[in-house]
Design an enzyme around this catalytic site. Structure first.
Site, PDB file in Angstrom:
ATOM      1  N   TYR A 139      -2.404 -35.954  39.883  1.00 17.37           N
ATOM      2  CA  TYR A 139      -2.059 -34.784  40.697  1.00 17.37           C
ATOM      3  C   TYR A 139      -1.615 -33.682  39.729  1.00 17.37           C
ATOM      4  O   TYR A 139      -0.814 -33.923  38.824  1.00 17.37           O
ATOM      5  CB  TYR A 139      -0.977 -35.084  41.753  1.00 17.37           C
ATOM      6  CG  TYR A 139       0.372 -35.492  41.218  1.00 17.37           C
ATOM      7  CD1 TYR A 139       1.373 -34.543  41.003  1.00 17.37           C
ATOM      8  CD2 TYR A 139       0.667 -36.822  40.953  1.00 17.37           C
ATOM      9  CE1 TYR A 139       2.621 -34.909  40.531  1.00 17.37           C
ATOM     10  CE2 TYR A 139       1.903 -37.205  40.489  1.00 17.37           C
ATOM     11  CZ  TYR A 139       2.884 -36.245  40.275  1.00 17.37           C
ATOM     12  OH  TYR A 139       4.112 -36.610  39.795  1.00 17.37           O
ATOM     13  N   ASN A 188      10.750 -30.509  34.660  1.00 19.36           N
ATOM     14  CA  ASN A 188       9.368 -30.775  34.250  1.00 19.36           C
ATOM     15  C   ASN A 188       8.394 -29.784  34.885  1.00 19.36           C
ATOM     16  O   ASN A 188       7.196 -30.038  34.932  1.00 19.36           O
ATOM     17  CB  ASN A 188       8.962 -32.206  34.605  1.00 19.36           C
ATOM     18  CG  ASN A 188       7.804 -32.703  33.746  1.00 19.36           C
ATOM     19  OD1 ASN A 188       7.699 -32.348  32.576  1.00 19.36           O
ATOM     20  ND2 ASN A 188       6.934 -33.508  34.327  1.00 19.36           N
ATOM     21  N   ARG A 189       8.908 -28.663  35.362  1.00 19.17           N
ATOM     22  CA  ARG A 189       8.082 -27.530  35.813  1.00 19.17           C
ATOM     23  C   ARG A 189       8.612 -26.232  35.213  1.00 19.17           C
ATOM     24  O   ARG A 189       8.219 -25.147  35.636  1.00 19.17           O
ATOM     25  CB  ARG A 189       8.111 -27.404  37.350  1.00 19.17           C
ATOM     26  CG  ARG A 189       7.800 -28.674  38.130  1.00 19.17           C
ATOM     27  CD  ARG A 189       6.362 -29.098  38.031  1.00 19.17           C
ATOM     28  NE  ARG A 189       6.081 -30.194  38.947  1.00 19.17           N
ATOM     29  CZ  ARG A 189       6.302 -31.479  38.686  1.00 19.17           C
ATOM     30  NH1 ARG A 189       6.821 -31.831  37.509  1.00 19.17           N
ATOM     31  NH2 ARG A 189       6.010 -32.411  39.574  1.00 19.17           N
ATOM     32  N   GLU A 229       5.508 -43.541  33.350  1.00 27.12           N
ATOM     33  CA  GLU A 229       6.146 -43.978  34.585  1.00 27.12           C
ATOM     34  C   GLU A 229       6.406 -45.477  34.420  1.00 27.12           C
ATOM     35  O   GLU A 229       5.470 -46.282  34.420  1.00 27.12           O
ATOM     36  CB  GLU A 229       5.227 -43.716  35.781  1.00 27.12           C
ATOM     37  CG  GLU A 229       4.805 -42.255  35.935  1.00 27.12           C
ATOM     38  CD  GLU A 229       5.884 -41.395  36.568  1.00 27.12           C
ATOM     39  OE1 GLU A 229       6.893 -41.957  37.060  1.00 27.12           O
ATOM     40  OE2 GLU A 229       5.721 -40.156  36.587  1.00 27.12           O
ATOM     41  N   HIS A 271      14.174 -36.210  35.180  1.00 32.23           N
ATOM     42  CA  HIS A 271      14.555 -36.014  36.579  1.00 32.23           C
ATOM     43  C   HIS A 271      15.833 -36.799  36.842  1.00 32.23           C
ATOM     44  O   HIS A 271      15.927 -37.979  36.498  1.00 32.23           O
ATOM     45  CB  HIS A 271      13.426 -36.465  37.505  1.00 32.23           C
ATOM     46  CG  HIS A 271      12.202 -35.618  37.404  1.00 32.23           C
ATOM     47  ND1 HIS A 271      10.930 -36.133  37.304  1.00 32.23           N
ATOM     48  CD2 HIS A 271      12.062 -34.269  37.365  1.00 32.23           C
ATOM     49  CE1 HIS A 271      10.059 -35.141  37.216  1.00 32.23           C
ATOM     50  NE2 HIS A 271      10.723 -34.003  37.249  1.00 32.23           N
ATOM     51  N   GLY A 272      16.799 -36.121  37.467  1.00 32.22           N
ATOM     52  CA  GLY A 272      18.108 -36.727  37.644  1.00 32.22           C
ATOM     53  C   GLY A 272      18.109 -38.010  38.434  1.00 32.22           C
ATOM     54  O   GLY A 272      18.947 -38.896  38.203  1.00 32.22           O
ATOM     55  N   ASP A 273      17.158 -38.151  39.369  1.00 32.52           N
ATOM     56  CA  ASP A 273      17.104 -39.354  40.202  1.00 32.52           C
ATOM     57  C   ASP A 273      16.153 -40.408  39.643  1.00 32.52           C
ATOM     58  O   ASP A 273      15.705 -41.293  40.370  1.00 32.52           O
ATOM     59  CB  ASP A 273      16.716 -38.992  41.641  1.00 32.52           C
ATOM     60  CG  ASP A 273      15.343 -38.333  41.733  1.00 32.52           C
ATOM     61  OD1 ASP A 273      14.781 -37.971  40.674  1.00 32.52           O
ATOM     62  OD2 ASP A 273      14.822 -38.180  42.852  1.00 32.52           O
ATOM     63  N   GLU A 274      15.856 -40.327  38.353  1.00 30.94           N
ATOM     64  CA  GLU A 274      15.034 -41.335  37.671  1.00 30.94           C
ATOM     65  C   GLU A 274      15.805 -41.806  36.430  1.00 30.94           C
ATOM     66  O   GLU A 274      15.504 -41.408  35.307  1.00 30.94           O
ATOM     67  CB  GLU A 274      13.663 -40.752  37.312  1.00 30.94           C
ATOM     68  CG  GLU A 274      12.855 -40.328  38.548  1.00 30.94           C
ATOM     69  CD  GLU A 274      11.596 -39.556  38.209  1.00 30.94           C
ATOM     70  OE1 GLU A 274      11.175 -39.564  37.026  1.00 30.94           O
ATOM     71  OE2 GLU A 274      11.008 -38.932  39.123  1.00 30.94           O
TER      72      GLU A 274
END
Length: 482
Positions: free
Chosen positions: A283, A183-184, A305, A122-125
């Site tokens: 989730y 990731n989807r 994470e 994810h670009g913001d991670e």
């Protein structure tokens, strides 16, 4: 009493405000249908612009995509003896997806397990991309000095992809340049989604091709926003939020606990017991990379994470690296320090066989490599397993083992079945012919080919016969003329 009512009102107001923000965080902005849409769009644009500016400030001290490429090449420049760098593809914007391989024999096919780390899905991670460069440099600096570094470099082919989503990073957003959550974007086991190859993102295609080519034993992707080791399955058949175990649930729990237990504070989590979670129980998600790795890539992958804050200040990166360093090293080393490993051979000529390894009671098969016939099967310690080796044209061999805390070496020698000719040895071309011949459609096609070949032979024979008969009559006429 009035003071009590006032306090209660303030408490309820704050609770509702927190709930509202929580809903926005997980689900995005909602359109009530009452607010003017042009006003809402303008407001959303301003909000996104402010968010971008905020992340731009936070990004100070992080490597840009250009910095990252320079760092990768600089690493290889000083550690070329135990590394190579290569690109697995390009992003939507054409940014190379640079990967690093670390091994004492980089680029060479060996009977060793391979492990991969992927950062910045994810670009913001962005924390993962920074930590993975720290890991590569630490291994370079400590090879032949630190026992764990030496073990990894000598016995594992470690592949590191610091950034899967360089476009998202530069845009300061979760999705890629097409605003797709990578990731989807993988094919899903429960629902028909992402099955159209032309619709997949170039970053997803690159990862899928990479996994099919390299035969990774295990892997992990690094994310941010929580502190937990997540393992399959990521979704459920009925889309419910509930624990949904994959066939190798015990092995995955062992891997997740290994990471969490070596972490500075992950295992002491108040939210996740032992700092680990089943993805669907946390989730459910669908089209995730983790499940696809396990189902189609033969690779045991965790989703890690590694930071509560998605974009922590750059001056905290060194501390986060120290918190995760031992966990990252232990996870890579686990592919040689645990599980069962070996090679498979033919009894009649000793040739390596790319057979399959199955465990009784676990609906999951690991295939040995095509050329070297080595296999690497991760298993949870403390259990007894019946390990079976199978190969078309050979008798099944099985043996029972008790896994301790250390890895076990188990080679298999397979005997040909009675249908095989005496002293017939395996070779790849003959086995492929046998596989094709066993296919009913191939048998029909082969029959048609044989019939056409026979008819062609008859026609050819007749033409030749007529040709010689014609020549004979000419000779006879010539003789009579003389």
């Amino acid at each position: 009493m009035a003071h009590l009512n006032s306090s209660l009102l303030i408490f309820l107001s704050l609770s509702l405000l927190q709930l509202f923000h929580s809903a926005i965080g997980r689900g995005g902005e909602r359109d009530s249908g009452i607010v003017d849409k042009s006003y809402a769009a303008s407001r959303r644009h301003l909000t996104e612009e402010k968010h971008f500016q905020k992340l731009n400030i936070l990004a100070r001290g992080y490597m840009t995509n250009s910095d990252l490429e320079k760092a990768i090449k600089a690493f290889h420049g000083r550690c070329s003896r135990i590394s190579r760098i290569y690109s697995i593809g390009k992003s939507v914007f054409g940014v190379p997806l640079w990967a690093i391989e670390i091994s004492n024999k980089p680029g060479k096919e060996e009977a060793k397990p391979a492990f991969k780390f992927i950062g910045n899905v994810h670009g913001d991670e962005p924390v993962g991309r920074e930590l993975l460069l720290h890991l590569a440099n630490w291994l370079c600096d400590n090879y032949m000095k630190d026992p764990l570094a030496t073990l990894i470099v000598d016995n594992v082919h470690l592949h590191i992809l610091p950034s899967m989503n360089p476009d998202g990073f530069s845009l300061r957003r979760r999705g890629n340049a097409n605003n797709i959550d990578l990731n989807r974007d993988f094919p899903d086991q429960f629902f028909q989604m992402n099955d159209d190859l032309t619709e997949r993102q170039p970053e997803t295609k690159a990862i899928m091709s990479w996994i099919k080519k390299m035969r990774f034993t295990a892997s992990a992707s690094l994310h941010g926003g929580a502190l937990v080791a997540n393992y399959p399955w990521d979704g459920t058949q009925d889309k419910s939020k509930s624990y949904y175990a994959c066939p190798d649930d015990e092995a995955f729990r062992y891997m997740a606990k290994l990471y969490s237990g070596s972490h500075y504070n992950m295992s002491s989590s108040q939210e996740f017991e032992a700092g680990i979670t089943n993805g669907a129980h946390w989730y459910p998600i669908y089209g995730g990379m983790q499940d696809w790795n396990y189902i189609y890539g033969g690779c045991f992958e965790l989703t890690l994470e590694i930071s509560d804050d998605k974009w922590p200040p750059a001056n905290e990166l060194q501390m986060i690296w120290q918190f995760n360093k031992r966990s990252m090293l232990d996870l890579v080393a686990s592919v040689v320090k645990s599980g069962v490993h070996g090679r498979i051979f033919s009894s009649d000529c000793g040739e390596a066989l790319p057979a399959s390894i199955a465990i009784k009671g676990i609906n999951y098969t690991v295939k040995a490599s095509e050329r070297l016939a080595d296999y690497h099967r991760l298993l949870a310690p403390g259990h007894q397993y019946e390990v079976m080796a199978t190969m078309p044209g050979y008798k099944i061999r099985s043996t029972t083992i008790k896994m301790g805390e250390e890895a076990m070496t188990l080679d298999f020698i397979l005997e040909p079945t009675d249908s095989f000719l005496p002293h017939q040895c395996y070779n790849r071309s003959s086995m492929k012919v046998l596989e094709v011949m066993s296919n009913p459609h191939s048998q029909v096609a082969l029959t048609l080919i044989l019939v056409l070949a026979f008819l062609y032979f008859l026609m050819k024979r007749r033409v030749i016969f007529n040709h010689f008969r014609g020549r004979k009559s000419i000779v006879q006429r010539r003789v009579s003329a003389v």
